[in-house]
Write an enzyme that holds these catalytic residues in place. Structure first.
Site: not given
Length: 309
Positions: A226, A255, A273
């Site tokens: 993360r 994000e 991602h």
């Protein structure tokens, strides 16, 4: 709140369309489509769930956007899909580790825009063979990455986590050394890779203090966990100072999107991602979600619950 979630709340009220549901199954990739960043299992929504709801099955490995404690207090099982995307994410990590040593993203830029600039790479890039990879989080994904990096690149493995995992160590031909503290591990590694869950204790796990502990020749940083586990401003400073000499990031702090200074640095490999992106992952997501649903309907207990009731 989005219109889609507003509808969920309205239809969950008494006599609403969803007022008597027993289970929710959220399939597919949660980062795709118009509802990619919806958080339907967050704290503020849970009080509105109907009393009949007893099970949530949600694809993905991480569950940091769901309030597990609040769901548990409501008597609702929450299931993720562990190991469904291990192969895809581990392969992405393998690529990013190599990129952090060989600067292949920068080499692609050179091939397109300035061929001769790539000639300097012979004095800067190194191969990962014999280098030490420090993995934070030796779960299914962390172990798969360790096995791949040891086998493919000839790297030596060390790891950090809340406890030692001798079974994982035995899966590696060269074994692995355990560190209880990430600060103790960093001086011993050439590349640190984050594969742990995002929790309050792992928020900004890597910041100025940690980058200052890097070897004199610098540290490589790879993150497939993360984005908020890294203090990006501290990472940028470390890249500029040479404390960090290579980085591969599939995840980012804010994000959707990437820090502009990271995006413009072609010595850093950045991905949107997509570590999980694979038809293999999609199929496993659906299978495990349906396995959980079927087990719950048949026995009252799902197969892969995150919480305990």
């Amino acid at each position: 709140m989005s219109p889609k979630l507003d509808i969920l709340l309205i239809e969950s009220t008494p006599n609403g369309l969803y007022s008597n549901i027993h289970a929710i199954v959220r399939n597919g990739w949660l980062k795709a489509g118009p509802y990619a960043y919806h958080t339907p299992f967050a704290t503020d929504l849970i009080p509105h769930f109907p009393s009949s709801l007893k099970l949530i099955c949600c694809s993905g490995h991480g569950h940091d956007t769901a309030d597990i404690q609040a769901l548990t207090e409501r008597g609702i099982w929450y299931c993720n899909t562990p190991n469904a995307c291990t192969e895809a994410v581990a392969n992405t990590a393998l690529s990013l580790v190599l990129d952090s040593f060989r600067y292949l993203t920068y080499a692609q830029w050179c091939a397109r825009f300035d061929w001769m600039a790539s000639r300097d790479l012979g004095n800067q890039a190194v191969d990962p063979a014999g280098k030490v990879l420090g993995i934070v989080g030796m779960g299914d994904i962390g172990l798969a990455i360790a096995v791949k990096c040891e086998s493919a690149f000839g790297m030596r493995i060390v790891y950090q986590g809340p406890r030692r995992k001798e079974g994982a160590e035995n899966m590696l031909k060269g074994g692995a050394k355990y560190y209880a503290d990430v600060n103790e591990m960093i001086p011993a590694v050439d590349c640190i890779l984050l594969a742990a869950p995002y929790t309050p204790s792992t928020h900004h796990l890597l910041t100025r203090e940690q980058f200052a502990l890097a070897k004199d020749k610098g540290l490589r940083v790879v993150n497939i966990a993360r984005g908020k586990m890294i203090d990006e401003e501290a990472l940028l400073e470390a890249l500029e100072s040479g404390r960090v000499v290579g980085a591969g990031l599939d995840v980012h702090a804010d994000e959707p999107g990437i820090n502009p200074r990271l995006k413009d640095n072609w010595r850093v490999a950045v991905l949107p991602h997509i570590g999980v992106c694979s038809g293999t992952s999609w199929g496993q997501f659906e299978k495990i979600n349906l396995d959980n649903l079927e087990a719950f309907l048949e026995t009252g207990k799902p197969v892969t619950p995150v919480n305990r009731l």
